[in-house]
Design a protein around this motif. Structure first.
Motif, short mmCIF file in Angstrom:
data_model
loop_
_atom_site.label_atom_id
_atom_site.label_comp_id
_atom_site.label_asym_id
_atom_site.label_seq_id
_atom_site.Cartn_x
_atom_site.Cartn_y
_atom_site.Cartn_z
N ILE A 237 45.65 53.57 54.65
CA ILE A 237 45.80 54.48 53.86
C ILE A 237 45.33 54.28 52.44
O ILE A 237 44.74 55.14 51.94
N VAL A 238 45.66 53.02 51.88
CA VAL A 238 44.91 52.81 50.43
C VAL A 238 43.50 52.67 50.54
O VAL A 238 43.03 53.31 49.48
N TYR A 239 43.22 52.26 51.58
CA TYR A 239 41.36 52.32 51.41
C TYR A 239 40.79 53.54 51.60
O TYR A 239 39.81 53.85 50.95
N GLY A 240 41.55 54.45 52.23
CA GLY A 240 41.16 55.81 52.42
C GLY A 240 41.22 56.64 51.18
O GLY A 240 40.53 57.44 50.71
N MET A 241 42.38 56.12 50.51
CA MET A 241 42.74 57.08 49.00
C MET A 241 41.55 56.24 48.13
O MET A 241 41.19 56.99 47.23
N ILE A 242 41.36 55.06 48.04
CA ILE A 242 40.25 54.56 47.31
C ILE A 242 39.03 55.39 47.27
O ILE A 242 38.31 55.61 46.71
N LEU A 243 38.58 55.19 48.71
CA LEU A 243 37.30 55.89 48.84
C LEU A 243 37.15 57.28 48.50
O LEU A 243 36.07 57.89 47.98
N GLY A 244 38.38 58.07 48.97
CA GLY A 244 38.36 59.40 48.53
C GLY A 244 38.37 59.64 47.17
O GLY A 244 37.59 60.65 46.39
N SER A 245 39.20 59.06 46.31
CA SER A 245 39.09 59.07 44.72
C SER A 245 37.55 58.73 44.35
O SER A 245 37.11 59.17 43.20
N LEU A 246 36.87 57.64 44.72
CA LEU A 246 35.55 57.30 44.43
C LEU A 246 34.53 58.77 44.60
O LEU A 246 33.67 58.92 44.02
N ILE A 247 34.83 59.13 45.77
CA ILE A 247 33.91 60.35 46.33
C ILE A 247 34.26 61.49 45.57
O ILE A 247 33.11 62.21 44.78
N LEU A 248 35.41 61.73 45.13
CA LEU A 248 35.83 62.79 44.19
C LEU A 248 35.40 62.43 42.85
O LEU A 248 34.82 63.34 41.86
N PHE A 249 35.26 61.36 42.39
CA PHE A 249 34.78 61.08 40.96
C PHE A 249 33.26 61.16 40.76
O PHE A 249 32.87 62.03 39.74
#
Length: 121
Positions: A6-18
């Motif tokens: 979940i944390v890995y997905g959130m970090i990856l998702g926020s990187l893509i969003l940024f």
């Protein structure tokens, strides 16, 4: 283990969003600069040719191109087209297409602007 995914997905998702937001800001900035360059080059060209009598559409377009190249961004390929022209009253319509063909920044921006001489009666 589930929380790691979940944390890995959130970090990856926020990187893509940024990165998407950064690309959008660059796109918006490039579109604004291109649109303002077309408008300012049209205004300068109109000011140059409003009092002249004997000139052709190609002369006005060459002057517009010179002004536009001074104002436009350098990393892009521009395709300028004179899509409308009248001598009396002076009217110009320009279609500009800005293209950047890099892997991360493949952008295609189109601007269509027109300007007509203001007649005083």
């Amino acid at each position: 283990m589930k929380s790691i995914f979940i944390v890995y997905g959130m970090i990856l998702g926020s990187l893509i969003l940024f990165l998407s937001f950064c690309w959008y800001v660059q796109f918006d900035h490039t579109q604004n600069v291109t649109e303002m360059a077309v408008k300012r080059a049209l205004l300068s060209t109109m000011a140059d040719y409003v009092e002249r009598d004997n000139f052709e559409a190609q002369d006005a377009f060459d002057t517009f191109t010179t002004y536009f190249k001074e104002l436009a961004l350098e990393d892009y390929t521009y395709d300028l087209t004179l899509s409308g022209f009248m001598k009396e009253p002076l009217f110009m319509r320009i279609h500009c297409q800005a293209i950047n063909q890099s892997r991360l920044k493949g952008m295609r921006i189109e601007v269509d602007e027109a300007m007509v001489e203001e007649l005083s009666e």
